[in-house]
Scaffold this active site. Structure first.
Site, PDB file in Angstrom:
ATOM      1  N   LYS A  16     -33.844 -22.621  29.128  1.00  0.00           N
ATOM      2  CA  LYS A  16     -34.656 -23.508  29.963  1.00  0.00           C
ATOM      3  C   LYS A  16     -36.103 -23.094  29.799  1.00  0.00           C
ATOM      4  CE  LYS A  16     -33.911 -27.000  32.664  1.00  0.00           C
ATOM      5  NZ  LYS A  16     -32.748 -27.925  32.683  1.00  0.00           N
ATOM      6  N   ASP A  27     -36.706 -32.486  31.285  1.00  0.00           N
ATOM      7  CA  ASP A  27     -36.164 -32.218  32.624  1.00  0.00           C
ATOM      8  C   ASP A  27     -37.180 -32.874  33.570  1.00  0.00           C
ATOM      9  OD1 ASP A  27     -33.931 -30.396  33.956  1.00  0.00           O
ATOM     10  OD2 ASP A  27     -35.710 -30.080  35.158  1.00  0.00           O
TER      11      ASP A  27
HETATM   12  O1  2IT Z   1     -30.495 -29.905  33.017  1.00  0.00           O
HETATM   13  C1  2IT Z   1     -30.211 -30.379  31.891  1.00  0.00           C
HETATM   14  O2  2IT Z   1     -29.075 -30.300  31.430  1.00  0.00           O
HETATM   15  C2  2IT Z   1     -31.282 -31.029  31.142  1.00  0.00           C
HETATM   16  N1  2IT Z   1     -32.398 -31.082  31.636  1.00  0.00           N
HETATM   17  C3  2IT Z   1     -31.024 -31.597  29.794  1.00  0.00           C
HETATM   18  C4  2IT Z   1     -31.073 -30.546  28.751  1.00  0.00           C
HETATM   19  C5  2IT Z   1     -30.955 -31.036  27.332  1.00  0.00           C
HETATM   20  O3  2IT Z   1     -31.115 -30.183  26.444  1.00  0.00           O
HETATM   21  O4  2IT Z   1     -30.700 -32.223  27.088  1.00  0.00           O
END
Ligand code: 2IT
Length: 449
Positions: free
Chosen positions: A126, A166
């Protein structure tokens, strides 16, 4: 509870006392997987849990950008490569004023188990920034994204770490981020990011995927309870991409979203937010600078309740919190139980406080955890990566069908995992256990580091 699990939770509480969201998620996940540790004493010998709570790498960097007046602004950027045991690091970027290390770490930790649940080869990560996108011009957003990527590009790549969106990061931001990556690297490595525009390698259905997936998961929950989607009414907090996908798929399958909320209040639309006109209005609202959902009520002639949350309304069947972490606390949970709601599906990451989850479940509400319910988003991101590496594009129908099968599989895996450990119908423990098992096995097989 298992002594080693207790010891590690205590260690995290002490060591990261100031990271409350991170502590909260570690406690939730590890409490769930304690029965797995009971059965696998070799995990303690390998100190697996303490290794799991330390990110493999965690970058923090300076992001400097000039605003439209020429003023220089400095923000902090982060990327947390939490766990790469089962695939390249994968997870979104969040741009929001309140973002800090605790929030990035909680999201990266959750992402590790969620990504495992999808069944696809993606590790957990993240990232984000304390940059506040509210009220920023297009040019300011672009310069911020370029600066962010200049700091990050040497640490990511299609086989290393693949960021996505996100909160605060959508298609526009991904475009600017990718442009800068390509500019700096001089290669067309579009597998480095997902959630891209269709013109440069995005996947059909990715914008809808989190919401569609949540509805497919809901279908499975209803089926297991001898119920169907037909005629169901849903209350959704938030009005972003995820809520929009929920509204769209619910409408396609005979249900309807009748409540949605924003920071200024909530909308009650008894007819349901179903028509293309309404759905497109929400998309446009999201992109507008005002972002005030009151304008929806004005346009479509329905109720707007200012400065209030809808927790407690009783004229719906299902609640789906889809805005942000810890948006539902114990007091809200009491209202939800009082309203007689039977189904509560988390969609945003960790939307419910631990006390609120306990209260809901102790009072007979069926609670499904976000790491399963929202996994279709990152799942379709993995499908986007697959398409990029094959240099081809799948049809919308093909992606949607794969998403549906993936969500059914996640549901089934969760139910089975809980049953294998004698926990009954427990979607939270089941998702945690199923997600954990694969990561644990991969780490064990790869040796100690
Ligand atoms: O919380 C999540 O799973 C996302 N923000 C998507 C992450 C992604 O790599 O598509």
């Amino acid at each position: 509870m298992n002594r080693y699990v207790e010891e590690v939770i205590a260690y995290v509480k002490d060591k990261y006392a100031d990271q409350k969201e991170f502590v909260q998620t570690v406690e939730e996940v590890f409490t769930s997987i304690a029965p797995v540790i009971d059965r696998h004493p070799e995990y303690e010998k390998a100190d697996l849990l303490k290794r799991m709570v330390e990110p493999e790498r965690f970058f923090r960097f300076r992001v400097v950008w000039s605003d439209d007046e020429g003023k220089i602004n400095t923000n902090v950027g982060w990327r947390c490569q939490f766990n790469g045991a089962i695939g390249p690091y994968k997870g979104g970027l969040r741009f929001k004023k309140n973002v800090n290390e605790s929030i990035i770490k909680f999201l990266g930790f959750e992402q590790t188990f969620k990504n495992s649940l999808t069944g696809l080869p993606i590790g957990g990560a993240k990232g984000g920034s304390d940059f506040d996108p509210a009220g920023k011009s297009d040019g300011e957003i672009m310069r911020f994204c370029q600066s962010f990527m200049s700091a990050l590009y040497r640490y990511i790549g299609p086989d290393i770490d693949v960021p996505a969106g996100d909160i605060g990061v959508g298609g526009r931001e991904i475009g600017y981020l990718y442009g800068q990556y390509r500019h700096l690297k001089g290669t067309f490595e579009n597998g480095v990011l997902t959630g891209k525009g269709l013109s440069y390698g995005g996947s059909l259905i990715r914008p809808e995927a989190t919401g569609y997936g949540a509805i497919y998961y809901l279908e499975e929950v209803l089926k297991a309870n001898n119920d169907t989607l037909e005629g169901k009414k849903i209350a959704v907090s938030g009005y972003g991409n995820v809520s929009w996908g929920i509204m769209k798929k619910a409408a396609q399958l005979g249900a309807k979203v009748t409540y949605m909320s924003g920071s200024q209040g909530y909308i009650h639309d008894e007819e349901g937010i179903c028509s293309d006109e309404k759905l497109n209005f929400i998309l446009a609202l999201r992109e507008s600078n005002s972002k005030n959902i009151k304008s929806y009520a004005e346009k479509f002639g329905c109720e707007f309740v200012e400065n209030a949350k809808f927790w407690g309304v009783d004229d719906v069947d299902i609640y789906m919190p889809a805005a942000t972490q810890n948006e539902v606390d114990l007091e809200d949970a009491r209202k939800i139980v009082k309203a007689g709601i039977k189904y509560y599906l988390e969609v945003s990451n960790m939307p419910t406080t631990a006390e609120a989850i306990d209260y809901l479940r102790n009072n007979g509400v069926i609670v499904a955890p976000s790491k399963a319910v929202n996994a279709g988003g990152v799942g379709v991101s993995a499908l986007e990566m697959a398409q990029n590496s094959q240099r081809l594009i799948w049809t919308a129908a093909e992606v949607d069908e794969r998403l549906k099968v993936m969500m059914q599989d996640i549901y089934r895996k969760s139910v089975d995992a809980a049953a294998r450990y004698g926990l009954g119908y427990d979607l939270i423990a089941g998702a945690n256990i199923a997600g954990f098992e694969k990561v644990a096995q991969a780490m064990m097989e790869q040796g100690i580091f």
